[in-house]
Design a protein around this motif. Structure first.
Motif, PDB file in Angstrom:
ATOM      1  N   MET A 162     -44.909 -26.412   7.121  1.00 50.77           N
ATOM      2  CA  MET A 162     -45.656 -25.170   6.984  1.00 50.77           C
ATOM      3  C   MET A 162     -47.129 -25.429   6.337  1.00 50.77           C
ATOM      4  O   MET A 162     -47.211 -26.172   5.159  1.00 50.77           O
ATOM      5  N   ASP A 163     -48.259 -24.980   6.810  1.00 49.52           N
ATOM      6  CA  ASP A 163     -49.560 -24.971   6.165  1.00 49.52           C
ATOM      7  C   ASP A 163     -49.963 -23.868   5.554  1.00 49.52           C
ATOM      8  O   ASP A 163     -50.463 -22.797   6.122  1.00 49.52           O
ATOM      9  N   ARG A 164     -50.150 -23.572   4.128  1.00 51.27           N
ATOM     10  CA  ARG A 164     -50.475 -22.396   3.665  1.00 51.27           C
ATOM     11  C   ARG A 164     -51.649 -22.248   3.839  1.00 51.27           C
ATOM     12  O   ARG A 164     -52.533 -20.886   3.798  1.00 51.27           O
ATOM     13  N   GLN A 165     -52.753 -23.294   3.626  1.00 51.06           N
ATOM     14  CA  GLN A 165     -54.002 -22.878   3.729  1.00 51.06           C
ATOM     15  C   GLN A 165     -54.256 -22.263   5.254  1.00 51.06           C
ATOM     16  O   GLN A 165     -55.018 -21.462   5.362  1.00 51.06           O
ATOM     17  N   ALA A 166     -53.709 -22.893   6.477  1.00 49.10           N
ATOM     18  CA  ALA A 166     -53.751 -22.509   7.682  1.00 49.10           C
ATOM     19  C   ALA A 166     -53.359 -20.984   7.928  1.00 49.10           C
ATOM     20  O   ALA A 166     -54.039 -20.199   8.562  1.00 49.10           O
ATOM     21  N   LEU A 167     -52.144 -20.710   7.063  1.00 51.90           N
ATOM     22  CA  LEU A 167     -51.754 -19.084   7.037  1.00 51.90           C
ATOM     23  C   LEU A 167     -52.777 -18.353   6.537  1.00 51.90           C
ATOM     24  O   LEU A 167     -53.033 -17.178   7.239  1.00 51.90           O
ATOM     25  N   VAL A 180     -42.075 -16.136  18.947  1.00 53.63           N
ATOM     26  CA  VAL A 180     -43.588 -15.882  19.062  1.00 53.63           C
ATOM     27  C   VAL A 180     -43.903 -14.246  19.302  1.00 53.63           C
ATOM     28  O   VAL A 180     -45.088 -13.991  19.075  1.00 53.63           O
ATOM     29  N   VAL A 181     -42.517 -13.661  19.439  1.00 56.01           N
ATOM     30  CA  VAL A 181     -42.838 -12.010  19.393  1.00 56.01           C
ATOM     31  C   VAL A 181     -43.512 -11.491  18.278  1.00 56.01           C
ATOM     32  O   VAL A 181     -42.652 -11.716  17.180  1.00 56.01           O
ATOM     33  N   GLY A 182     -44.220 -10.903  18.229  1.00 57.17           N
ATOM     34  CA  GLY A 182     -45.041 -10.361  17.050  1.00 57.17           C
ATOM     35  C   GLY A 182     -45.836 -11.220  16.197  1.00 57.17           C
ATOM     36  O   GLY A 182     -46.428 -10.703  15.013  1.00 57.17           O
ATOM     37  N   LEU A 183     -45.877 -12.332  16.296  1.00 58.84           N
ATOM     38  CA  LEU A 183     -46.464 -13.384  15.566  1.00 58.84           C
ATOM     39  C   LEU A 183     -47.860 -13.905  16.417  1.00 58.84           C
ATOM     40  O   LEU A 183     -47.668 -14.502  17.611  1.00 58.84           O
ATOM     41  N   ALA A 184     -48.897 -13.927  15.695  1.00 59.24           N
ATOM     42  CA  ALA A 184     -50.220 -14.549  16.379  1.00 59.24           C
ATOM     43  C   ALA A 184     -49.910 -16.147  16.688  1.00 59.24           C
ATOM     44  O   ALA A 184     -49.351 -16.676  15.660  1.00 59.24           O
ATOM     45  N   GLY A 185     -50.538 -16.427  17.514  1.00 57.66           N
ATOM     46  CA  GLY A 185     -50.372 -18.273  17.819  1.00 57.66           C
ATOM     47  C   GLY A 185     -50.901 -19.152  16.769  1.00 57.66           C
ATOM     48  O   GLY A 185     -50.196 -19.916  16.321  1.00 57.66           O
ATOM     49  N   ASP A 186     -51.813 -18.617  16.036  1.00 53.90           N
ATOM     50  CA  ASP A 186     -52.331 -19.512  14.882  1.00 53.90           C
ATOM     51  C   ASP A 186     -51.416 -19.128  13.785  1.00 53.90           C
ATOM     52  O   ASP A 186     -51.306 -20.207  13.069  1.00 53.90           O
ATOM     53  N   ILE A 187     -50.753 -18.218  13.535  1.00 55.24           N
ATOM     54  CA  ILE A 187     -49.776 -18.056  12.607  1.00 55.24           C
ATOM     55  C   ILE A 187     -48.740 -18.974  12.797  1.00 55.24           C
ATOM     56  O   ILE A 187     -47.920 -19.731  11.922  1.00 55.24           O
ATOM     57  N   VAL A 188     -48.062 -19.000  14.014  1.00 53.87           N
ATOM     58  CA  VAL A 188     -46.830 -19.743  14.727  1.00 53.87           C
ATOM     59  C   VAL A 188     -47.240 -21.241  14.319  1.00 53.87           C
ATOM     60  O   VAL A 188     -46.528 -22.330  13.770  1.00 53.87           O
ATOM     61  N   GLU A 189     -48.542 -21.603  14.613  1.00 51.56           N
ATOM     62  CA  GLU A 189     -48.971 -23.191  14.480  1.00 51.56           C
ATOM     63  C   GLU A 189     -48.817 -23.381  12.896  1.00 51.56           C
ATOM     64  O   GLU A 189     -48.573 -24.610  12.497  1.00 51.56           O
ATOM     65  N   ALA A 190     -49.243 -22.654  12.207  1.00 51.66           N
ATOM     66  CA  ALA A 190     -49.487 -22.933  10.727  1.00 51.66           C
ATOM     67  C   ALA A 190     -47.877 -22.973  10.221  1.00 51.66           C
ATOM     68  O   ALA A 190     -47.882 -23.528   8.894  1.00 51.66           O
ATOM     69  N   LEU A 191     -46.962 -22.286  10.927  1.00 50.59           N
ATOM     70  CA  LEU A 191     -45.516 -22.331  10.316  1.00 50.59           C
ATOM     71  C   LEU A 191     -44.981 -23.660  10.879  1.00 50.59           C
ATOM     72  O   LEU A 191     -43.720 -23.864  10.681  1.00 50.59           O
ATOM     73  N   GLY A 192     -45.656 -24.461  11.541  1.00 53.18           N
ATOM     74  CA  GLY A 192     -45.132 -25.729  11.982  1.00 53.18           C
ATOM     75  C   GLY A 192     -44.887 -25.697  13.463  1.00 53.18           C
ATOM     76  O   GLY A 192     -44.150 -26.676  13.842  1.00 53.18           O
ATOM     77  N   GLY A 193     -45.230 -24.521  14.390  1.00 48.98           N
ATOM     78  CA  GLY A 193     -45.040 -24.491  15.635  1.00 48.98           C
ATOM     79  C   GLY A 193     -43.808 -23.983  16.166  1.00 48.98           C
ATOM     80  O   GLY A 193     -42.858 -23.421  15.036  1.00 48.98           O
TER      81      GLY A 193
END
Length: 96
Positions: A67-72, A29-42
């Motif tokens: 991974m959810d591309r739309q969420a990304l 999670v360092v350097g990645l926003a929480g919504d990006i981490v969630e869009a990558l599958g957690g």
């Protein structure tokens, strides 16, 4: 000596393809926003991540299917480049 120079040359040209040290899992999670981490599958789906340029982040996933591309896209990642073995490059754009 020649082999060492040749390896350094190829490492400079293809940094993602020539491994010169064992991969270590980076705190995902360092350097990645929480919504990006969630869009990558957690967090549990991330093996490692590291910036590879001003505009890209290289991420290794355990299961690319999560991974959810739309969420990304909604999270502000305009481009995703899918490579082999669960490696994904997130094209993030220039920092503001």
């Amino acid at each position: 000596m020649f082999e060492k120079m040749q390896r350094a040359f190829w490492k400079a040209l293809t940094p993602d393809l020539v491994v010169d040290e064992p991969k270590q899992a980076v705190q995902p999670v360092v350097g990645l926003a929480g919504d990006i981490v969630e869009a990558l599958g957690g967090v549990d789906n991330l093996k490692s991540q590291k910036p590879v340029a001003l505009t890209r982040v290289r991420v290794e996933l355990r299961d690319v299917g999560q991974m959810d591309r739309q969420a990304l896209n909604r999270a502000g990642v305009p481009g995703v480049m899918l490579l082999d073995d669960g490696v994904v490059h997130l094209i993030t754009g220039l920092p503001h």
